[in-house]
Design a protein around this motif. Structure first.
Motif, PDB file in Angstrom:
ATOM      1  N   ILE A  50       3.098 -13.693   3.656  1.00 24.90           N
ATOM      2  CA  ILE A  50       3.752 -12.451   3.242  1.00 24.90           C
ATOM      3  C   ILE A  50       2.802 -11.630   2.369  1.00 24.90           C
ATOM      4  O   ILE A  50       2.726 -10.409   2.500  1.00 24.90           O
ATOM      5  N   LYS A  51       2.065 -12.315   1.496  1.00 28.44           N
ATOM      6  CA  LYS A  51       1.119 -11.633   0.616  1.00 28.44           C
ATOM      7  C   LYS A  51       0.054 -10.901   1.425  1.00 28.44           C
ATOM      8  O   LYS A  51      -0.284  -9.759   1.136  1.00 28.44           O
ATOM      9  N   LYS A  52      -0.456 -11.533   2.474  1.00 20.97           N
ATOM     10  CA  LYS A  52      -1.483 -10.907   3.320  1.00 20.97           C
ATOM     11  C   LYS A  52      -0.906  -9.720   4.088  1.00 20.97           C
ATOM     12  O   LYS A  52      -1.596  -8.722   4.291  1.00 20.97           O
ATOM     13  N   ILE A  53       0.340  -9.805   4.507  1.00 19.57           N
ATOM     14  CA  ILE A  53       0.986  -8.690   5.201  1.00 19.57           C
ATOM     15  C   ILE A  53       1.146  -7.504   4.251  1.00 19.57           C
ATOM     16  O   ILE A  53       0.878  -6.358   4.628  1.00 19.57           O
ATOM     17  N   ILE A  54       1.550  -7.778   3.016  1.00 21.59           N
ATOM     18  CA  ILE A  54       1.680  -6.706   2.027  1.00 21.59           C
ATOM     19  C   ILE A  54       0.316  -6.081   1.747  1.00 21.59           C
ATOM     20  O   ILE A  54       0.191  -4.853   1.661  1.00 21.59           O
ATOM     21  N   ILE A  55      -0.717  -6.911   1.645  1.00 23.64           N
ATOM     22  CA  ILE A  55      -2.073  -6.407   1.437  1.00 23.64           C
ATOM     23  C   ILE A  55      -2.493  -5.532   2.621  1.00 23.64           C
ATOM     24  O   ILE A  55      -3.073  -4.460   2.438  1.00 23.64           O
ATOM     25  N   ALA A  56      -2.184  -5.964   3.831  1.00 19.11           N
ATOM     26  CA  ALA A  56      -2.523  -5.182   5.029  1.00 19.11           C
ATOM     27  C   ALA A  56      -1.770  -3.845   5.035  1.00 19.11           C
ATOM     28  O   ALA A  56      -2.345  -2.808   5.378  1.00 19.11           O
ATOM     29  N   LEU A  57      -0.503  -3.854   4.651  1.00 17.39           N
ATOM     30  CA  LEU A  57       0.281  -2.615   4.607  1.00 17.39           C
ATOM     31  C   LEU A  57      -0.262  -1.647   3.553  1.00 17.39           C
ATOM     32  O   LEU A  57      -0.429  -0.454   3.822  1.00 17.39           O
ATOM     33  N   LEU A  58      -0.547  -2.156   2.369  1.00 21.04           N
ATOM     34  CA  LEU A  58      -1.108  -1.304   1.318  1.00 21.04           C
ATOM     35  C   LEU A  58      -2.488  -0.777   1.704  1.00 21.04           C
ATOM     36  O   LEU A  58      -2.816   0.383   1.453  1.00 21.04           O
ATOM     37  N   SER A  59      -3.284  -1.619   2.324  1.00 20.30           N
ATOM     38  CA  SER A  59      -4.613  -1.203   2.769  1.00 20.30           C
ATOM     39  C   SER A  59      -4.506  -0.114   3.834  1.00 20.30           C
ATOM     40  O   SER A  59      -5.294   0.839   3.833  1.00 20.30           O
ATOM     41  N   THR A  60      -3.537  -0.247   4.725  1.00 17.93           N
ATOM     42  CA  THR A  60      -3.311   0.768   5.752  1.00 17.93           C
ATOM     43  C   THR A  60      -2.966   2.109   5.118  1.00 17.93           C
ATOM     44  O   THR A  60      -3.499   3.154   5.511  1.00 17.93           O
ATOM     45  N   ILE A  61      -2.097   2.080   4.127  1.00 18.18           N
ATOM     46  CA  ILE A  61      -1.707   3.314   3.448  1.00 18.18           C
ATOM     47  C   ILE A  61      -2.908   3.954   2.760  1.00 18.18           C
ATOM     48  O   ILE A  61      -3.161   5.155   2.915  1.00 18.18           O
ATOM     49  N   LEU A  62      -3.664   3.154   2.016  1.00 19.65           N
ATOM     50  CA  LEU A  62      -4.847   3.689   1.318  1.00 19.65           C
ATOM     51  C   LEU A  62      -5.873   4.242   2.300  1.00 19.65           C
ATOM     52  O   LEU A  62      -6.391   5.352   2.134  1.00 19.65           O
ATOM     53  N   PHE A  63      -6.181   3.467   3.324  1.00 20.57           N
ATOM     54  CA  PHE A  63      -7.166   3.873   4.315  1.00 20.57           C
ATOM     55  C   PHE A  63      -6.714   5.145   5.034  1.00 20.57           C
ATOM     56  O   PHE A  63      -7.495   6.084   5.207  1.00 20.57           O
ATOM     57  N   SER A  64      -5.456   5.197   5.429  1.00 22.23           N
ATOM     58  CA  SER A  64      -4.933   6.339   6.180  1.00 22.23           C
ATOM     59  C   SER A  64      -4.966   7.621   5.358  1.00 22.23           C
ATOM     60  O   SER A  64      -5.365   8.678   5.859  1.00 22.23           O
ATOM     61  N   PHE A  65      -4.559   7.530   4.102  1.00 18.89           N
ATOM     62  CA  PHE A  65      -4.585   8.730   3.264  1.00 18.89           C
ATOM     63  C   PHE A  65      -6.015   9.130   2.896  1.00 18.89           C
ATOM     64  O   PHE A  65      -6.315  10.322   2.799  1.00 18.89           O
ATOM     65  N   LEU A  66      -6.893   8.164   2.732  1.00 21.73           N
ATOM     66  CA  LEU A  66      -8.301   8.491   2.488  1.00 21.73           C
ATOM     67  C   LEU A  66      -8.896   9.219   3.688  1.00 21.73           C
ATOM     68  O   LEU A  66      -9.548  10.258   3.546  1.00 21.73           O
ATOM     69  N   MET A  67      -8.636   8.714   4.889  1.00 26.24           N
ATOM     70  CA  MET A  67      -9.159   9.354   6.095  1.00 26.24           C
ATOM     71  C   MET A  67      -8.525  10.726   6.310  1.00 26.24           C
ATOM     72  O   MET A  67      -9.206  11.671   6.712  1.00 26.24           O
TER      73      MET A  67
END
Length: 149
Positions: free
Chosen positions: A2-19
């Protein structure tokens, strides 16, 4: 898991808004009578493509990297950080290459050396380092034999 899924979701949000931010055209530079997508809309498009890559490639790579690095003892925090930083970067480039090949083969073509390859590998590097740093913020689990000094 679950922790890795949350990390993946947060990373997706950060990456997407950065791009989305990097692709955003400032109001002062916009052409008249031309539609420009809002920042959140562009971020959603980036998220549609990056979320599956983070969930499949990012999480599986992270488990493999944790297993590889967990077998090694480090003298200092910086050696561990630098080692993981480099390995995450390499895995990011590899996952991006695989993603690009899947996209191009599904279109019936395969491009091995193009500007797209370099762009995707750079994005993969950036995406993997975002994942790595988000996982550091969440406090990666350490083996008791490999505690940092």
């Amino acid at each position: 898991m679950i922790k890795k899924i949350i990390i993946a979701l947060l990373s997706t949000i950060l990456f997407s808004f950065l791009m989305a931010y990097l692709n955003h055209v400032p109001v002062s530079e916009r052409e008249p009578n031309v539609y420009y997508s809002p920042l959140w809309s562009t971020a959603m498009i980036f998220a549609m493509y990056s979320l599956p890559v983070y969930l499949i490639g990012g999480i599986s790579s992270s488990y493999l990297i944790d297993k590889l690095v967990g077998q090694k003892t480090f003298d200092s925090k910086w050696k561990r950080y630098l080692t993981e930083f480099i390995i995450y970067g390499i895995f990011g480039v590899v996952v991006a290459f695989i993603f690009l090949m899947v996209l191009t083969i599904s279109e019936g073509e395969a491009y091995l050396i193009t500007n797209s390859l370099l762009n995707f590998m750079t994005l993969g590097l950036l995406a993997s380092l975002i994942f790595y740093h988000v996982s550091l913020i969440f406090g990666k689990k350490r083996n008791s034999t490999n505690e940092l000094r």
